[in-house]
Design an enzyme around this catalytic site. Sequence first.
Site, mmCIF file in Angstrom:
data_model
loop_
_atom_site.group_PDB
_atom_site.id
_atom_site.type_symbol
_atom_site.label_atom_id
_atom_site.label_comp_id
_atom_site.label_asym_id
_atom_site.label_seq_id
_atom_site.Cartn_x
_atom_site.Cartn_y
_atom_site.Cartn_z
ATOM 1 N N CYS A 193 0.892 -1.164 0.000
ATOM 2 C CA CYS A 193 0.000 0.000 0.000
ATOM 3 C C CYS A 193 0.923 1.204 0.000
ATOM 4 O O CYS A 193 1.565 1.482 1.011
ATOM 5 C CB CYS A 193 -0.927 0.033 1.209
ATOM 6 S SG CYS A 193 -1.827 1.613 1.344
ATOM 7 N N CYS A 248 -0.680 4.221 2.492
ATOM 8 C CA CYS A 248 -0.535 4.086 3.946
ATOM 9 C C CYS A 248 -0.286 2.619 4.293
ATOM 10 O O CYS A 248 0.864 2.172 4.299
ATOM 11 C CB CYS A 248 -1.732 4.671 4.697
ATOM 12 S SG CYS A 248 -3.353 4.157 4.102
ATOM 13 N N SER A 249 -1.344 1.852 4.553
ATOM 14 C CA SER A 249 -1.125 0.463 4.966
ATOM 15 C C SER A 249 -2.382 -0.367 4.750
ATOM 16 O O SER A 249 -2.699 -1.227 5.551
ATOM 17 C CB SER A 249 -0.724 0.427 6.442
ATOM 18 O OG SER A 249 -1.649 1.200 7.192
ATOM 19 N N CYS A 250 -3.112 -0.105 3.669
ATOM 20 C CA CYS A 250 -4.339 -0.858 3.389
ATOM 21 C C CYS A 250 -4.000 -2.344 3.253
ATOM 22 O O CYS A 250 -2.981 -2.708 2.672
ATOM 23 C CB CYS A 250 -5.000 -0.327 2.123
ATOM 24 S SG CYS A 250 -5.519 1.406 2.298
#
Lengths: 101, 206
Positions: B110, B113-115
Amino acid sequence: MTEPVFEAPWHAQAFALAVSLEAGGAFTWPEWTQTFGAVLAQHGLSKELDGGDDYFVAWVAALERICTEKGIAGAEDLRALRAAWEDAYTATPHGESVRIG
Amino acid sequence: MPHDHADDAPPHSLLPPDPELRVKALETLLTRKGLIDPAALDEIIETYAHKVGPRNGAAVVARAWIDPDFRKRLLKDATAAVAEMGFTGRQGEHVVAVENTPEQHNMVVCTLCSCYPWPLLGIPPGWYKSDAYRARAVREPRKVLADFGLTLPEGQRVRVWDSTAEVRYLVLPMRPVGTEGLDESALAALVSRDAMIGTALAEAPT
């Protein structure tokens, strides 16, 4: 190999705050990822983020930003409450539970 | 003397770091406004710290290996297919399964961000959230894979999938050779979290 999911209790608390606010309709998850992504990018300018503590520092900053932008938390109120918690920790003898009024 | 300071002041509680105090301020304010419920926060933490994790995704992969019809459904509409197994919930609303083949290896990042597909893999590991991985996975995936100890055949291309708030990817690794006699749960034990992100392969049985 079992790494803890959350390294510090406040990481978990911050995580749950965002999840809970989204569930309650305070913001949508795409809105959250936009805000959080922007904060991560800003924080990443001064140093390379390692995905640990600094990731959750950015998470907290993003929570403050989205809550103030959405008008659900005032920046002044948050500063005052942070100060109240700090005072409470300083004034509470070790071993007693820390509370604010 | 440096150790004498405590004589007149009893030791107070350890002052938490700044971000922890800010989390407390947020929680206090939002609770007072009725926007969150501390008990609900505890439940969310309990769920993601202990209940949801990569064993879910591994069960999906193992099922896809032994059940060709399930595999077809998974590749066509992963959200519906994993829901059959009871894996639904936040950040799993639109899951896409990408299948490794001898021609193509898939890996997930991602960049924003951090999906991540929480219902299948839980909360992402630190390295998935690091700037280094997020920046390098797209730019130099083979080097990143080499850092994970994974060197792919030259003829196998690497495709990098960028997860978003809308679409989250699950890598369906190739079934290791020598696993013909294994049942579903033994197969699932060969599937690591990293294999479903694409930074590892499914392990050969020992």
